[in-house]
Design a protein around this motif. Structure first.
Motif, PDB file in Angstrom:
ATOM      1  N   PHE A  37       1.016  -1.067   0.000  1.00  0.00           N
ATOM      2  CA  PHE A  37       0.104   0.242   0.050  1.00  0.00           C
ATOM      3  C   PHE A  37       0.833   1.355   0.080  1.00  0.00           C
ATOM      4  O   PHE A  37       0.712   1.951  -0.764  1.00  0.00           O
ATOM      5  CB  PHE A  37      -0.722  -0.075   1.147  1.00  0.00           C
ATOM      6  CG  PHE A  37      -2.213   0.854   1.159  1.00  0.00           C
ATOM      7  CD1 PHE A  37      -3.056   0.462   0.115  1.00  0.00           C
ATOM      8  CD2 PHE A  37      -2.557   1.797   1.877  1.00  0.00           C
ATOM      9  CE1 PHE A  37      -4.091   1.256  -0.074  1.00  0.00           C
ATOM     10  CE2 PHE A  37      -3.644   2.502   1.860  1.00  0.00           C
ATOM     11  CZ  PHE A  37      -4.534   2.210   0.932  1.00  0.00           C
ATOM     12  N   TRP A  97       1.299   4.215  -2.707  1.00  0.00           N
ATOM     13  CA  TRP A  97       0.997   5.751  -2.641  1.00  0.00           C
ATOM     14  C   TRP A  97       2.170   6.330  -3.038  1.00  0.00           C
ATOM     15  O   TRP A  97       2.377   7.529  -3.440  1.00  0.00           O
ATOM     16  CB  TRP A  97       0.826   6.057  -1.184  1.00  0.00           C
ATOM     17  CG  TRP A  97      -0.870   5.990  -1.097  1.00  0.00           C
ATOM     18  CD1 TRP A  97      -1.707   5.080  -0.686  1.00  0.00           C
ATOM     19  CD2 TRP A  97      -1.616   6.835  -1.268  1.00  0.00           C
ATOM     20  NE1 TRP A  97      -2.962   5.113  -0.756  1.00  0.00           N
ATOM     21  CE2 TRP A  97      -2.915   6.581  -1.152  1.00  0.00           C
ATOM     22  CE3 TRP A  97      -1.489   8.341  -1.873  1.00  0.00           C
ATOM     23  CZ2 TRP A  97      -4.042   7.173  -1.519  1.00  0.00           C
ATOM     24  CZ3 TRP A  97      -2.895   9.116  -2.172  1.00  0.00           C
ATOM     25  CH2 TRP A  97      -3.959   8.691  -1.844  1.00  0.00           C
ATOM     26  N   PHE A 142      -9.034  -1.301   2.246  1.00  0.00           N
ATOM     27  CA  PHE A 142      -7.779  -1.860   3.178  1.00  0.00           C
ATOM     28  C   PHE A 142      -8.338  -1.623   4.553  1.00  0.00           C
ATOM     29  O   PHE A 142      -7.896  -2.425   5.466  1.00  0.00           O
ATOM     30  CB  PHE A 142      -6.728  -0.772   2.802  1.00  0.00           C
ATOM     31  CG  PHE A 142      -5.329  -1.029   3.217  1.00  0.00           C
ATOM     32  CD1 PHE A 142      -4.469  -1.814   2.947  1.00  0.00           C
ATOM     33  CD2 PHE A 142      -5.052  -0.599   4.629  1.00  0.00           C
ATOM     34  CE1 PHE A 142      -3.348  -2.211   3.484  1.00  0.00           C
ATOM     35  CE2 PHE A 142      -3.874  -0.755   5.262  1.00  0.00           C
ATOM     36  CZ  PHE A 142      -2.759  -1.617   4.608  1.00  0.00           C
ATOM     37  N   ALA A 194      -4.366  -2.531  -1.949  1.00  0.00           N
ATOM     38  CA  ALA A 194      -3.132  -1.840  -2.470  1.00  0.00           C
ATOM     39  C   ALA A 194      -2.869  -2.203  -4.061  1.00  0.00           C
ATOM     40  O   ALA A 194      -2.486  -1.044  -4.587  1.00  0.00           O
ATOM     41  CB  ALA A 194      -1.979  -2.536  -1.742  1.00  0.00           C
ATOM     42  N   THR A 208      -4.966   0.382  -5.678  1.00  0.00           N
ATOM     43  CA  THR A 208      -4.450   1.804  -5.636  1.00  0.00           C
ATOM     44  C   THR A 208      -3.281   1.813  -6.715  1.00  0.00           C
ATOM     45  O   THR A 208      -3.127   2.681  -7.607  1.00  0.00           O
ATOM     46  CB  THR A 208      -3.518   1.957  -4.113  1.00  0.00           C
ATOM     47  OG1 THR A 208      -4.687   1.547  -3.108  1.00  0.00           O
ATOM     48  CG2 THR A 208      -3.360   3.408  -4.159  1.00  0.00           C
TER      49      THR A 208
END
Lengths: 614, 475, 193, 105
Positions: free
Chosen positions: B177, B181, D15, D42, D45
């Protein structure tokens, strides 16, 4: 032999000896180990005598560390101060080695004992010769370690075990301060650790050094941090608690480490770096104050002790307080001079007390002695000489050095002078008490009744030391031994100071005679002093209150941090935090995942929202 | 003369071959696979030290060969070599707990997998972008899932395996994650591109900070930095001791390399988020040292004590990293390796002689085996940071780095941690040297263990007395 | 993709995601997850990631979830857990989820680049075609279709061939691990010390 | 119209749901499913960002390669993880998190 080579020999011989005993001690047997250890000590003494009077020198033995801005060498600085100290260390060291041959004759672990002694000699000469803070600190730690080994030599005795742990831990507190101080200096001077370079950086001579332009508070932090190291090693209040307990070690060790050399290392170091201390007014006041306080405080406690070694231990504390006070008053030379005279007469007293204890079959309570003056005349005579020197009876070495310090106090600070003078009175009082009770009157126990003189190997050092205790204050002696004799500027008030100090001696001794002559038990009963101001009890009460409230928290550390608030309070807090942190470690996976998730959110919160952006 | 790249492939191939050998050559002596693995690692180490500098051109875009990478490659090889020796020492214990066939179980995989893990760690050290970071990292992690739970007949090992699995997978999720980002904010997956974008004012700082926080959290888990240190005590205690040694030295070091690279990318010149990342690392360092040191005071199990100790050491390394002293991180790693591996080797040697992990089991060790007791003293003294041991030099450098950046508050906390360390590290030593009543049997130490112990002791003392030694390796 | 479909699939993904967490029966959880992943695959496809979307269905919703179901059935795990809900953990979990969502939302509020729509960022296949060296891909791009799988494969082998090998090694290590960990012991019943 | 932020929000919520599930559930298999959900979030994203960071007019396939790798790695992780869980079940006849609480303190 150049003085540089001589220094290398003095440093490395004990190391080789210690190493040899460590590796081969068991193979070659006790006798050889003893021979090697004593031999190396003797050789060191000869070499350091040979260096007396040679020219100043310095040099690098081995480049030690070179990381980034950090450069540290094993290097020597050979000047009047280090030569004089070297003489004291090797001389007292040799005496103790010889004395130990007799005293430790029946010990089972003599090999280990003599190995530790050699190790101690190595560390101590390292401190004396160091020309930079890195080396100083390294040997500083080594001295702590070998002291730990020697105090705990009889580790079967629980008191000895406890005492050695206490000494080690208390010293560590001071050492951390020392380290912070050193590192602060290092950072502020842009990467210097050598004494000469730091002095230059501070002086702002031709090129204004970075230390010269450093803010005042940085220098104060550095000076106080360095002083912390001395507080630990020289047992100043409030870290003094370890020294009296350290008397659990063998008596020669008490004499060597806890009277003449190791505890003096703090004073020696402070004098060596006095230029740093001089840069901070605050630190100077603090040091003088702590020194004066310790001197008075310890003298008060000594007044009501009954164990002969403890009396001497508190007296050592008190005298160290004098020296530290002198450093704080910018009279480092007077401090070093007192260190030097004190080394002789205090070693004499400790070895004398060892002979007394030996004579009385390991009896240490002065109230169970008495009448020893006839049974052990040599011991008696030498002990009295040592006592007289410590009291500062005119004409003996202690008189000269003590008077210098009193003079410095008189010029600088009124109330410190008062405290110091009162301390002198107390010193005279408790030492007279000790002599009167232990040596006069009639024998108060069977052991004292059957006392007999110690063998020659033990009395010979006593006689030798008596000569030094008498004569070392005089110029013809001290100049030759490279002692740091203070400038004899007998300015205004000189006679007043002298008068006060003589009066203190007379009043103290008179009082003691009046009170104790012919008494069988102590007519004075000042519980406050006898119980050492209840410091241990006060510490205990405070900790008890703290514990009761958090009873479930503090459980593990009592055994080690036996007493001393300084050690205990942070320990209790640490325990609390530790226990709480441990509670999170519950073993439940759900708790762990929650903690990780919470940590994640905390991390995002801190980085994204809280921490300053620019 | 091989390039470092070929050495890694060599290791991985030997690992695969050993797995095949163990599976198909059933008549094989049980000793062949361990010794082959040790030999291959030793050979790889020699090749690494005499490597040639050139690497294939096609691989340079995503394969770093700077000094940091080379240091950690050598580090990983040394660690793997010693871990394999530790594993060989404890062979029959691992075998006993691996299946119901008991000590006759063949556990060739236990020696082959570390080779693959080592190759993975060496690849991690060379990572230049986030993909090249992620894939070998997962290779290492998945292999460790297997290794931690390897002795599945031991309830402890199984429990440690489950905990490591769940928490490790959680950290992987967070890491990916975070990568997403960081990529989203900078539009780049390579460290260079990230560093360039971080200093551009057009880059959205909030998004980048979110990504950085997540990424650092994911990597913080691997190195055991607070507040992501929570898995370490349980997993270290439960895992087979050789695996614990591997986790605490190898895996942690590999984690620190990639953490170093990530931090360098985030805190490059003119980076918008340099201050935040630096401060976050500082807080993490302080917390890690405290959460590692203080609970350790209560430990009665030596293995668990060493787990807490490894947390506290990680804290010191994070502190150095927060001060931007990457050389110090490497140096600290170098001082941490011999002491820690020595400690775990001792635990395994003791265990094979029927001496447990509890503190009280160590009583009277000095009588039963002076060598082991002395080695124990050296290992723990170094971990505590006693002068003249390697550990002291490491701690000293970290303190100096922190003080030169004027982080006095964190230094104070670190001092508290180090002081607490002196309490709990010296307890095993005191116990080992405390006298016990009654007769006790002498302990046997195999020649291989003897030599390894001697080498590690010499390493600890040599670096402590003459730190230039390690520095010259670092260069 | 029309907004309606996005909302539909996002709702499927999230609601079935919640279903995984709240379902008592592990089988229901697993089936919820399959549905959630199907919705997710649709979202991937809406982002022109056809290959990843297909992979999501094949690998996740297909293989991985079947493995999960298989293990659940094999072990015959009843809905034994949580006869009474543990409120502490429930509150803790909810709190974490809410806080995390709030944090993401706050960052998104600041993330101006994220206000672009797919229409603002239309694919420029012509430009892509001119940069591509491989003919089959070039031709398809020139025709105006996105050869997703081909581009994916090309990138994998062009940029990350080495990582692909490492993943192979990883799968091998995983396989060996599974074999080691689930070998049936000859002795039958497990003893645990 | 649907913006990038919408996709990112959906991913963030997914998430968060996964995180909540990991904390709340006691069945280790279900916890593992929730972990897979977090990994997928994730991935979403990554894919969303890759679609909006156009490279030469096409989506950024470097980022999608990472998604490919995570899916592969996740599959391997699931295999190993389930093997460990099966071993646990064989030993304890349970896959509840409360069956693994021996290591603590």
């Amino acid at each position: 032999m150049t003085s540089y080579n001589a220094a290398s020999v003095v440093l490395l011989l004990p190391l080789l000896s210690a190493f040899f005993i460590l590796v081969l001690g068991r193979t070659v047997g006790t006798t050889v180990s003893k021979m090697i250890s004593v031999g190396s000590a003797a050789l060191c003494f000869v070499v350091s005598v040979a260096t007396l009077g040679v020219t100043n020198d310095s040099g690098v033995l081995v480049s030690f560390l070179n990381v980034g801005k950090l450069h540290a060498d094993i290097g020597f600085i050979i000047d009047q101060q280090s030569r004089g100290m070297l003489f004291i260390v090797t001389f007292i060291g040799l005496l103790v080695h010889v004395y130990s041959l007799g005293y430790m004759k029946e010990d089972k672990a003599q090999s280990r004992y003599f190995g530790s002694l050699s190790m101690f000699m190595f560390s101590m000469t390292g401190i004396v010769l160091a020309d930079n803070f890195a080396m100083m600190f390294m040997f500083w730690e080594l001295v702590g370690l070998s002291s730990y080994l020697l105090i705990g030599h009889w580790f079967e005795k629980p008191e000895a075990c406890e005492a050695s742990k206490k000494a080690f831990l208390t010293n560590r507190i001071g050492d951390f301060g020392f380290m912070i101080g050193i590192l602060t200096l290092w950072a502020a001077s842009n990467g210097e650790l050598g004494f000469a370079q730091l002095r230059e950086s501070l002086s702002g001579g031709s090129v204004s050094g970075p230390l010269h332009s450093a803010p005042a508070w940085v220098l104060t932090v550095a000076a106080i941090g360095i002083f912390m190291g001395a507080v630990g090693k020289s047992a100043q209040a409030p870290l003094h608690v370890w020294l009296p307990d350290a008397m659990e070690g063998p008596t020669p060790v008490s004499a060597l480490i806890h009277a003449a050399t190791m505890v003096a290392a703090g004073v020696y170091m402070l004098v060596r770096v006095s230029f740093v201390i001089a840069a901070s007014e605050t630190a100077m006041h603090l040091i003088a104050g702590v020194g004066g306080f310790t001197a008075l405080f310890a003298a008060l406690m000594a007044v009501q002790q009954n164990d002969i070694k403890r009396i001497l231990a508190y007296s050592t504390l008190s005298q160290l307080g004098y020296m530290v006070m002198a450093v704080g008053l910018q009279a480092g030379e007077a401090g070093m001079f007192h260190l030097y005279t004190h080394a002789f007469f205090k070693a004499l007293l400790f070895l004398g007390s060892g002979a007394v204890i030996y004579a009385c079959h390991h009896e240490q309570d002065i109230w169970k002695m008495g009448g020893l003056s006839k049974k052990t005349p040599i011991t008696f005579l030498t002990f009295v000489i040592g006592t007289a020197a410590l009291m500062g009876i005119p004409g003996l070495s202690g008189f000269f050095s003590k008077e210098e310090i009193l003079g410095a106090a008189y010029h600088d600070c009124g109330w410190l002078f008062t405290a110091a003078a009162f301390t002198a009175l107390l010193t005279s009082f408790y030492m007279s008490r000790c002599v009167i009770v232990a040596f006069f009157g009639k024998a108060r126990s069977e052991n004292a009744d059957h006392a007999h003189e110690a063998p020659l190997i033990m009395t010979a050092p006593l006689m030798l030391l008596s000569i030094f205790a008498i004569a070392s204050g005089y110029g013809f002696f001290s100049d030759r031994l490279q002692a740091m004799v203070p400038h004899a500027e007998h300015g205004e008030g000189h006679y007043l100071v002298m008068g006060v100090s003589i009066a203190a001696v007379v009043i103290g001794a008179g009082l003691a005679f009046f009170l104790y002559n012919g008494k069988d038990k102590d007519p004075l009963n000042i519980k406050l002093f006898a119980n050492r101001f209840y410091i241990d009890e006060i510490y205990a009460v405070i900790v008890k209150v703290f514990q009761d409230r958090l009873a479930w928290i503090v459980s593990g550390l009592e055994s080690i941090f036996a007493d001393g608030l300084v050690a205990r309070l942070p320990a209790a807090i640490a325990c609390r935090v530790g226990k709480t942190a441990r509670a999170i470690q519950s073993g439940h996976l759900q708790g762990y995942t929650f903690a990780l998730g919470a940590g994640l959110i905390l991390a995002i919160y801190l980085v994204v929202q809280v921490l300053p952006k620019h | 003369m091989m390039s470092s790249f070929s050495i890694e492939i060599f290791l991985a191939v030997v690992g695969v071959l050993l797995i095949a050998l163990d599976a198909f050559a059933t008549e094989l002596n049980r000793k062949v696979v361990p010794w082959a693995a040790i030999g291959a690692t030793g050979l790889a180490l020699i090749l690494m030290l005499t490597r040639s500098a050139d690497i294939p051109a096609w691989i340079t875009p995503f394969y770093a060969t700077d000094s940091l990478a080379v240091f950690y490659k050598v580090f990983a090889l040394v660690t793997t070599l010693i871990v394999l020796i530790i594993a060989l020492e404890g062979d029959f214990i691992t075998a006993y707990f691996s299946s119901s066939e008991g000590v006759k179980t063949r556990i060739g995989e236990f020696y082959a997998l570390p080779l693959i893990v080592c190759a993975g760690m060496m690849w991690m050290a060379s990572a230049k972008d986030l993909v090249a970071l992620f894939v070998p990292l997962e290779l290492v992690t998945v292999s460790f899932y297997v290794l931690v739970a390897f002795t599945r007949r031991s309830a402890m090992s199984l429990e440690a395996g489950v905990k490591y699995l769940i928490l490790g997978a959680l950290s992987t999720g967070v890491l990916v994650f975070g990568i997403a980002w960081v990529y989203g904010a900078t539009g780049s997956l390579s460290f260079e591109g990230i560093a360039a974008a971080a200093s551009k004012p057009t880059t959205n700082a909030m998004a980048l900070m979110l990504g950085a926080a997540l990424l650092l959290a994911g990597l913080g888990f691997k190195v055991g930095a607070a507040p992501f240190q929570i898995w370490i005590p349980d997993v270290y205690q439960g895992a087979p001791t050789p695996v614990t040694a591997f986790l605490s030295v190898g895996s942690k070091a590999a984690g620190f390399v990639v953490l170093t690279r990530a931090v360098q990318a985030f805190t490059g010149d003119g980076s918008q988020i340099a201050t935040q990342v630096g401060n976050a690392l500082l807080s993490a360092a302080a917390l890690t040292i405290l959460l590692g040191s203080l609970p350790a005071i209560f430990q009665t199990n030596v293995k668990r004590l060493m787990a807490y100790s490894s947390i506290s050491h990680a804290g010191f390394m994070v502190l150095a990293l927060a001060c931007g002293a990457t050389g110090t991180v490497a140096f600290y790693m170098g001082t941490y390796l011999p002491a820690t591996l020595l400690g775990f080797l001792l635990l395994v040697v003791l265990r094979t002689q029927g001496v447990g992990d509890e503190l009280k089991d160590l009583a009277g060790l000095s009588k039963r085996s002076p060598l082991l007791a002395f080695a124990l003293a050296v290992a723990f003294a170094s971990m505590a940071g006693l002068p003249l041991t390697a550990g002291f030099m490491g701690k000293l450098l970290v303190f100096m780095a922190a003080i030169s950046k004027a982080h006095y508050g964190v230094v104070a906390l670190a001092v508290v941690g180090a002081a607490a360390g002196f309490y709990y590290y010296f307890r095993p030593i005191l116990t080992a040297y405390s006298p016990v009543e009654g007769e006790s049997t002498k302990l046997q130490v195999s020649p291989v263990a003897r030599v390894t112990i001697a080498v590690l002791i010499v390493g600890v003392v040599a670096v402590g007395v003459y730190p230039k030694l390690l520095q010259s390796v670092l260069k | 993709m029309p907004s309606v479909l996005f909302y539909l699939f996002a709702a499927i993904t999230l609601l079935f995601g919640v279903g995984v967490v709240v379902a008592r029966n592990p089988v229901a959880s697993a089936l919820s997850l399959v549905c959630s992943f199907t919705g997710l695959a649709a979202l991937f496809i809406s982002l022109d990631a056809y290959f990843i979307g297909t992979l999501q269905i094949l690998v996740y919703a297909g293989a991985v979830m079947v493995l999960f179901l298989f293990i659940i059935m094999l072990l015959d795990i009843k809905a034994a857990e949580g006869r009474q809900t543990n409120y502490a953990t429930a509150v803790g979990g909810l709190l974490l989820a809410v806080l995390f969502t709030v944090q993401i939302a706050m960052v998104l509020g600041d993330f101006k680049e994220g206000n672009k729509t797919l229409a603002d960022q239309t694919l420029n296949l012509g430009a892509a075609a001119s940069k591509t060296s491989l003919n089959t891909i070039k031709d398809e791009l020139a025709e105006g279709t996105l050869p997703d799988a081909k581009l994916m494969g090309f990138t994998l082998f062009d940029k990350y061939p080495f990582q692909l090998q490492v993943v192979g090694l990883l799968l091998l290590a995983g396989t060996v691990g599974v074999v080691v960990l689930s070998k049936r012991d000859r002795g039958g019943k497990e003893e645990v010390s | 119209m649907i913006t990038l932020n919408d996709y990112l929000l959906v991913a963030g919520i997914l998430f968060a749901i996964g995180l909540a599930g990991v904390v709340v559930r006691r069945n280790i298999i279900v916890i593992y499913m929730c972990l897979e959900m977090m990994l997928s979030a994730a991935n979403l994203t990554l894919v969303a960002f890759s679609r909006f960071h156009l490279v030469d007019g096409a989506p950024d396939y470097a980022a999608q390669s990472l998604v490919f790798f995570t899916i592969t790695v996740a599959a391997a992780e699931v295999a190993v993880g389930l093997a460990i869980i099966v071993a646990l079940f064989r030993a304890k006849q349970s896959v509840d998190v409360e069956s693994v609480t021996k290591l603590k303190g």
